[in-house]
Write a protein that holds these residues in place. Structure first.
Motif, PDB file in Angstrom:
ATOM      1  N   LEU A  68     -21.171   3.916  20.644  1.00  0.00           N
ATOM      2  CA  LEU A  68     -20.415   3.077  21.117  1.00  0.00           C
ATOM      3  C   LEU A  68     -20.543   2.005  19.951  1.00  0.00           C
ATOM      4  N   HIS A 100     -22.692  12.253  18.945  1.00  0.00           N
ATOM      5  CA  HIS A 100     -22.477  11.384  19.566  1.00  0.00           C
ATOM      6  C   HIS A 100     -23.496  10.448  19.360  1.00  0.00           C
ATOM      7  N   THR A 134     -17.214   5.789  18.438  1.00  0.00           N
ATOM      8  CA  THR A 134     -18.651   5.867  18.518  1.00  0.00           C
ATOM      9  C   THR A 134     -18.161   6.348  17.252  1.00  0.00           C
TER      10      THR A 134
END
Length: 137
Positions: free
Chosen positions: A25, A22, A13
């Motif tokens: 990806l 986050h 990530t």
């Protein structure tokens, strides 16, 4: 104000450099090179340096739309902010005014100097592995 639910991603990530939330990806990177017809060697750039184009990102809020003249022409964009710390992390392409740039619509740009990888170190997609020093072998 409502409760914020943060999405945790599985796999390699990109995270917010400031709070480690986050954001995307690595598999969702569309390109780190912009296919400009007149500037084929140029990559995505932002105010602070290089950037990457993504199909999707998570844990961001989208600011107001505005018209910006960029190297590739006029675009309607909105800045995107980390939903946890509020730092600007890039922008979203809402509309492209030139036909050759329509592929960017609905995609996101994350600024390279505002993201880190899942191991809390800065990394760049185009980085090549280095050879170890003899004493490390």
């Amino acid at each position: 104000m409502g409760r914020i639910f943060v999405v945790d991603l599985e796999g390699r990530t990109y995270k917010c450099k400031f709070c480690k939330t986050h954001l995307a990806l690595t598999d969702d990177v569309v390109s780190r090179v912009t296919p400009f017809l007149q500037f084929p060697q140029m990559g995505f750039h932002c105010r602070r340096g290089k950037a990457y184009l993504f199909n999707k990102v998570v844990n961001v809020t989208v600011g107001p739309h505005e018209e910006r003249v960029m190297l590739s022409g006029m675009h309607t964009v909105a800045d995107i902010f980390c939903c946890c710390c509020g730092q600007i992390v890039g922008w979203k392409y809402e509309a492209a005014h030139e036909e050759s740039q329509k592929y960017k619509e609905g995609k996101f740009v994350l600024e390279r100097d505002r993201i880190i990888d899942g191991v809390d170190t800065e990394f760049y997609i185009d980085t090549r592995p280095s050879i170890s020093d003899p004493e490390d072998a």
